[in-house]
Each structure stands twice: as C-alpha cells, then as structure tokens.
Design an enzyme around this catalytic site. Structure first.
Site, PDB file in Angstrom:
ATOM      1  N   GLU A 308      67.954  16.714  30.679  1.00 35.18           N
ATOM      2  CA  GLU A 308      68.899  17.774  30.311  1.00 35.18           C
ATOM      3  C   GLU A 308      69.965  17.974  31.381  1.00 35.18           C
ATOM      4  O   GLU A 308      70.259  19.087  31.797  1.00 35.18           O
ATOM      5  CB  GLU A 308      68.140  19.082  30.034  1.00 35.18           C
ATOM      6  CG  GLU A 308      67.144  18.937  28.887  1.00 35.18           C
ATOM      7  CD  GLU A 308      66.432  20.231  28.515  1.00 35.18           C
ATOM      8  OE1 GLU A 308      66.274  21.097  29.380  1.00 35.18           O
ATOM      9  OE2 GLU A 308      66.033  20.349  27.334  1.00 35.18           O
ATOM     10  N   ASP A 382      58.361  20.397  22.925  1.00 33.31           N
ATOM     11  CA  ASP A 382      58.799  21.476  23.815  1.00 33.31           C
ATOM     12  C   ASP A 382      58.189  22.845  23.503  1.00 33.31           C
ATOM     13  O   ASP A 382      58.860  23.685  22.910  1.00 33.31           O
ATOM     14  CB  ASP A 382      60.330  21.585  23.743  1.00 33.31           C
ATOM     15  CG  ASP A 382      60.882  22.389  24.892  1.00 33.31           C
ATOM     16  OD1 ASP A 382      60.091  22.823  25.737  1.00 33.31           O
ATOM     17  OD2 ASP A 382      62.112  22.571  24.952  1.00 33.31           O
ATOM     18  N   GLU A 410      59.384  31.645  24.775  1.00 35.41           N
ATOM     19  CA  GLU A 410      60.708  31.183  24.346  1.00 35.41           C
ATOM     20  C   GLU A 410      60.767  30.888  22.849  1.00 35.41           C
ATOM     21  O   GLU A 410      61.757  31.204  22.192  1.00 35.41           O
ATOM     22  CB  GLU A 410      61.063  29.916  25.148  1.00 35.41           C
ATOM     23  CG  GLU A 410      62.335  29.236  24.692  1.00 35.41           C
ATOM     24  CD  GLU A 410      62.634  27.958  25.479  1.00 35.41           C
ATOM     25  OE1 GLU A 410      61.869  27.623  26.410  1.00 35.41           O
ATOM     26  OE2 GLU A 410      63.651  27.314  25.167  1.00 35.41           O
TER      27      GLU A 410
HETATM   28  C1  BDP Z   1      63.267  24.023  27.340  1.00 28.40           C
HETATM   29  C2  BDP Z   1      64.059  25.231  27.663  1.00 28.40           C
HETATM   30  C3  BDP Z   1      64.999  25.027  28.822  1.00 28.40           C
HETATM   31  C4  BDP Z   1      64.229  24.424  29.991  1.00 28.40           C
HETATM   32  C5  BDP Z   1      63.550  23.169  29.552  1.00 28.40           C
HETATM   33  C6  BDP Z   1      62.659  22.596  30.637  1.00 28.40           C
HETATM   34  O1  BDP Z   1      64.800  25.595  26.518  1.00 28.40           O
HETATM   35  O2  BDP Z   1      65.545  26.267  29.148  1.00 28.40           O
HETATM   36  O3  BDP Z   1      65.084  24.174  31.058  1.00 28.40           O
HETATM   37  O4  BDP Z   1      62.707  23.422  28.472  1.00 28.40           O
HETATM   38  O5  BDP Z   1      61.453  22.769  30.523  1.00 28.40           O
HETATM   39  O6  BDP Z   1      62.207  24.459  26.564  1.00 28.40           O
HETATM   40  O7  BDP Z   1      63.132  21.984  31.578  1.00 28.40           O
END
Ligand code: BDP
Length: 717
Positions: A308, A382, A410
C-alpha cells in the site's frame, strides 16, 4: 527507607479509593467492594502481606497493586510483615522459596519459565500461607494480578491451586497511532500518546495503560502506525518513546517501533535504502545502537514494506527476506527482533489479491534470520468479519509466523456495533491446517509447537484511544481483554473469557452474565449476517469502510473495489478460488482444499469466498442461493434487534451510565444492520434481476438512495 516506600505505597492505594462513576476507565481492574460472605472468607485466609524485597521495581508494583486491590475490595490494605505468619500472603521467587520450604514442588515451578506463576495454599515455617511463586519478579507480578482477578471473580481462596504460563512469547499490541495524535482505524478518540508533550509530560494514564495490559500478560507495544513516518526514528522521538518505555518497563512491557524502510533517505539524505548498500546497513546498525543506549530493553521493529505505497526492499529488486535481515542484523547484538508483515499485495499484479502474500513469502521460507518473526494477518485479505485462515499458516515450517488480529473494528461496525471478537479469534486459532497431519492447528503454528520454534508472537491492532473508557464503548473493552487472554493461551475458550470479562466489568450475578454472554457470543455472527453473509467479503464503502458499498467498482486499483470481491452479475455471485478460477485453494493443504472444493457439501460460511455460483444454486437447506442470502441478511437484522431486547431486560443489573451508553449504541446497530441489509439487497436484486422474495420486506429506499449516501467525516480514515 523500605518502610517509607511502603508507607507511600499504602497512602497511594488509599488515595485511589475515592469512588467515581462507572465510566469504564478502570477496565478489568475495578476492584469493587466484595460481598460480605466472600470477604469474610478472604479475611480468614489472608491477614497480612509479606512483600519480600520491594527494592525491585516490578515487585514494588505487585505490592502496590495488591494493596490497591485489597483496599478497594475489602476496605483496608493488608498489614505488612517481614516474615511468614499465620495467613500471610507471600510473594516468593523459586530461589527464595527453595531456601525456606520444601513443601512446594519447585520442579513444577521450573516448568513455568520466565513469566509463569503458581498460586497456591502452602505451609511456610509451619504456617498456612497463600503463596504467589514464580521464577522471576515478572512472574510474581502476573501472579498478583491473577490473584486479584480471582478475588474479583470470587473464587474460593482455599481451593486456589493454579499455575499458568504463557504459551506465546511476544504478546504485542500494535497501535496504528500517528504522530499528530490521530489514529488510523481508531474509533476511541485520538491517540493516548501525546507525542508533542513527551518526554516532559508523563500522563498518569500511561501507567494505567501498563497496569491494564500487564494484568492480561501483554508484554509489548508498538507505539506508532505501521504506515510510519521516518521521524519516529529521529533522536527526539526516540527520547519520547524512551519516556514511555520507562513507565512500562517494570510492568514487563517492551516498547517497539514501526520503522519506515527508507528512513536513511528521509532522515539523513541517503540516495537509496537498498539493503545491499553497506552504508545503509551501517545506518541501521548505528540507529539500533542509538536506540538501545536510550531504551535498553527496546523490543525491536515492526515493518510494513512494499505494501500500500510503503517503501521496501522491493524498490531495489531485493526480497522481503533481504530487507528484514538487514534490520535483524542491526538489532541482533541487543536481543531485538523484527516483526516483518506479510500483508502485501500489488496493483501491478493481476493475481487474486488473496493469493499474493503466499506467493511472495512461501519461497522465502527459511531465509529469514533467527530474530525475525513474519507477522501474518488472520485471513488472506484483510480483517473481514469472516475469512478462512491465511494459507501461510502451516506453509512456512522454517519461519516463525506471528499472528496479527485486529482488535479495533474497522470492518465490524467501528465502536457503535457490538461484536465480541473472541469467537472470531478462536475460530482462526482452532482451524486445522493439516500441515503435519490432523491437529496441526493455527494455534500450534504460532505457539511454535508444530515446528519447534522458540521465537513466537501474536499481535493485536489496538482499539485504544483517548476516550475515557479507552475503547470507545464498554463492550469494545471485551475485545482488548479477550485478545490478551488468547495471547497468553491461544487454546482458551471464548465463552469462559467472555464470562470472566462480564463479571469483572459488571457483576457476577448469573441473571446478568448468562444472557449477556449469550448476546456477546452471537454478536459477531450477527455482523457477518447483516454485512457479508455466506463467505462474502470486503463490501464496505470505500476508504473509511463504514457502511455498505457493494456497488463501488470505479476505483483506481481493482482490489479496492467491493465489486472485485463479490463478482455479482445477472448470472451469479462469488469469487471462484477453485481450479476454474484463481485456484487459491491450492495454497492450502490437500485436506483443507478438499473440504472447501465442493460447494454442495462444504461449510457454507465460506461458500462465496471460494465459489462463484448461480443465483439459483441449491443450498444445503434446499433454498436457492438468492433466497438464502436474503434470509441471512434478515437474520442479521433480527439478531441485532434481539441483542437490543436482551439488553433492555438487563437494566436492573447495570448502572445508569453504562446501561444508557450501550442502549444507544445498540439502537445505532439495529438501524445500521437494517441499512446494510436494505442497501445490499437493493443492490444484489438490481444486478441479479431477482425480485425480493414474497413475504420479505423490500428495502426502505431505492438503490440510488444508498449509493448517494456519503460520510466525509467518518472516523479513523
Ligand atoms: C487495512 C487498513 C489500512 C491499514 C492496512 C494495514 O484499511 O488502514 O494500513 O490494513 O494493515 O485493513 O497495513
């Protein structure tokens, strides 16, 4: 000097006696006045305290906590004695114990390791005493917390004969806290760390944070977000982290930091952060040295790399192992570790997102240094309301894998919905990977017993913030508590944990605990039903992940779109992960793959995770898939309403403050469950061309209404 310290300890515990409203601040350390009959029992069994050498800071905290607990629960602190007398409470290390008694089996104690403890009735100097024994001061502190917990649960002290030791070594909270005080995916207000005022101002809350965690056996905390800023590693920020480490150290809690991989570039103008660059390697060695000079018990680094948008070794064509090993080498001389995250996927990879981490890491098995743990999320996508376990568990026998759970909700309704997560955690931990035959559970992978690993770990993404009640809602506290208990013992049972939490948080009365426990135990499944039933996943609206957004299909990266996950059209719905599709099934052992291969016989809770099926597919109930989907959504809403009703019936047992707060949240949950159901059915009915079945309430609004809703100020984004 000693006497003076003791007096101070007693004064401090008396000062904290002043009562305040039930605002949730005290978590599982409420130490309410005990009912008379049980108090009598305790008074007969424990009349005084033999503290031992309280010059040890950890021991001093154990004594302080016991005195606080006894003062609050029984009205006065325990008189202090220097030697065992009748009905003493004694804290003895195994060494000290061996010198004064052979009544206790010290061999048994040895098995309890560095952090375990024994709570028992014993004879010392021929006097009956209550004994907390351990191999270390840390074990004694854990034992003291356990005694206080058992007293709060009103366990008969006479029957106390209880030993315990943690099955997992690193039991760590991950704070996704930013240096500006915001918290990524935080729903309990801003960060509890005041980075601006640290290291000068030490908020008393830091100590209460440490107490609450030590009471659960949590022994590590990563202070900053995995999406980290290089400045966290700047000298000024290391000093801030050191101030926190100082408060946490005697509680046995180590501080860790999320490290930004290109920190040498951002902090010191390096041209690259290539792990093959000797200057870069040296930079990390110097950085580790600098940190350990200020934080001698620093735990190590947590790293999100090449994920990401975060920088990583891949930027230089190097593997994750090369990146992790560079940091591990820098930390090694000081006993530090690297927790390297396996949460990677790329927009340039057309492969099923759920397969990418496995593809990337499986070939690296055995290539990591000994002080690296690979931190793997519980599922391959996730933190969804339900996912199958991550296929890396069981697939990398030569690498210690660390579990990453999300405590903050979340994807499960933020702080407004009740979703007790212990059943989710337990479902994953108990899942059988068949890696070494039947019984090769995920719990055995992460506690090291399956493959003989010494370094073991488990992480939970914290749900802690500046809210007075820490977690945004009272019931969210249960998830922090449950994480701690399962980190200590991944084989523990979510019902028992839930019952204990209720008794510690509210009351022991069965008329309250049993219905409330029932409500908690069903809550996560209710969320699954009204958000993503039958194996669906990631249908949340974009960015903030609040509310439904199954229609979203226009975002830059394919795997950011809910439509990518459900693949619904007029013919059917679901993600084909069998041979005819992405074949993610092949990443599991053959037994597991087989169990999910046939949609007609498999566990339907994972149906659409693995299969794309026609709307008229016959479910095991005989209903069509479309009917079944509608039923699950309806059931979720019914369950939310049932939770609300249960709570209303419990009013006599709960103080006004916490009753009302929870009731208000449950109203939101009922409304939002309805919203999720209506919006999802409006959408799926639209794409499938299927009418809402007769006898079922149609969605309140048309699809466009739901699509148009927007939430620019949703928290945690
Ligand atoms: C996702 C979240 C994000 C996190 C990412 C992570 O939306 O905010 O940075 O995982 O775990 O679930 O790195």
């Amino acid at each position: 000097m000693r006497i003076l310290t003791l007096l101070l300890v007693i004064a401090a515990s008396l000062a904290s006696l002043s009562s305040h409203a039930e605002d949730g601040y005290d978590l599982w350390l409420r130490y309410q006045t005990l009912p008379e009959s049980y108090a009598k029992d305790v008074n007969r069994t424990i009349k005084n305290l033999v503290p031992g050498d309280i010059n040890d800071p950890t021991r001093a905290l154990a004594i302080e906590e016991l005195q606080t607990g006894f003062s609050k629960m029984l009205g006065k602190p325990l008189p202090i004695k220097s030697n065992a007398g009748k009905a003493s409470l004694m804290l003895l290390t195994s060494e000290a114990l061996a010198q004064i008694s052979n009544d206790v089996d010290t061999a048994k104690l040895t098995e309890l390791g560095d952090e375990g403890y024994l709570l028992t009735q014993a004879k010392i100097n021929n006097k009956p005493v209550t004994l907390i024994a351990a191999n270390s001061e840390q074990g004694l502190l854990y034992g003291a917390f356990e005694l206080l917990q058992q007293m709060q649960l009103q366990t008969s002290l006479k029957e106390l004969n209880h030993s315990s030791s943690p099955k997992i070594q690193r039991r760590v909270l991950n704070h996704w806290d930013n240096l500006d005080g915001s918290v990524e995916r935080g729903y309990a207000g801003s960060s509890i760390w005041d980075w601006w005022e640290l290291p000068g101002v030490i908020n008393p809350r830091y100590k209460d944070y440490a107490r609450a965690n030590a009471a659960l056996g949590i022994n590590g905390t990563v202070l900053n977000n995995v999406n980290s800023k290089a400045i966290s590693l700047d000298h000024r920020y290391i000093e801030k982290a050191a101030a926190l480490a100082e408060v946490f150290r005697p509680y046995g809690i180590k501080v860790y930091l999320s490290a930004r991989f290109n920190a040498p570039m951002e902090l010191d103008g390096f041209e690259n952060a290539d792990p093959q660059n000797p200057k870069v390697r040296q930079w990390w060695k110097d950085k580790a040295k600098e940190i350990y000079q200020i934080i001698p018990n620093f735990g190590g680094f947590l790293v999100k790399a090449n994920s990401e948008g975060q920088p990583g070794p891949g930027d230089y064509g190097r593997s994750h192992a090369e990146g992790a090993n560079m940091l591990a080498e820098a930390l090694e001389p000081y006993g530090g570790i690297v927790m390297w995250r396996a949460f990677v996927y790329s927009e340039h990879d057309a492969e099923d997102r759920g397969k990418q981490a496995y593809n990337e890491f499986k070939p690296l098995d055995g290539k990591f240094k000994d002080n690296v743990l690979l931190q793997v999320k519980n599922g391959p996508i996730d933190f969804q309301p339900r996912e199958p376990y991550h296929p890396l568990f069981g697939a990398m026998p030569n690498t210690p894998l660390m579990m990453e759970f999300q405590i903050t909700k979340e994807y499960l309704g933020f702080a407004t919905h009740i979703a007790y997560l212990a059943p989710l955690y337990q479902e994953v931990l108990a899942a059988d990977t068949f890696a070494k035959g039947k019984g090769s559970t995920v719990a055995k992978v992460i506690d090291g017993s399956l493959d003989g690993h010494k370094l073991t770990g488990i992480a939970g993404v914290a749900n802690i913030g500046h809210h007075r009640n820490w977690s945004g809602s009272i019931f969210n506290q249960a998830n922090w508590y449950a994480f701690g208990r399962l980190a200590w013992d991944p084989y523990a049972d979510s019902q028992t944990i839930g019952r204990d939490w209720l008794a510690l948080t509210f009351t022991n009365e069965e008329q309250f605990t049993e219905p409330t426990l029932g409500m908690m135990m069903r809550s996560r499944e209710a969320v699954v039903d009204y958000m993503t039933p039958l194996g669906l996943a990631h249908l949340m609206a974009t960015g903030h992940h609040y509310g439904p957004g199954p229609w979203v299909s226009d975002l830059g990266r394919p795997e950011w779109n809910p439509a990518y996950y459900h693949k619904a059209d007029k013919n059917g719905i679901g993600f084909d992960r069998t041979k005819t599709g992405s074949n993610a099934l092949a990443q599991y052992s053959k037994e597991v793959a087989q169990s999910f291969a046939d949609p007609k016989t498999m566990d339907e809770r994972y149906l659409l995770w693995f299969h794309h099926l026609p709307w008229d597919f016959k479910l095991q109930s005989g209903k069509t898939l479309w009917q079944g989907l509608v039923e699950h959504y309806d059931h979720g809403v019914e369950e939310a309403k049932a939770m609300q009703q249960t709570w209303q019936s419990l009013k006599p047992y709960v103080d006004q403050e916490r009753f009302t707060d929870t009731a208000q949240r449950l109203q939101i949950q009922v409304d939002e469950a309805q919203w999720w159901r209506d919006a999802s059915l409006a959408y799926f009915s639209h794409v499938s061309g299927k009418a809402i079945p007769q006898g079922t309430t149609p969605p309140k609004h048309d699809l466009q209404y739901y699509i148009k809703l927007s939430f620019p100020y949703a928290p945690g984004n």
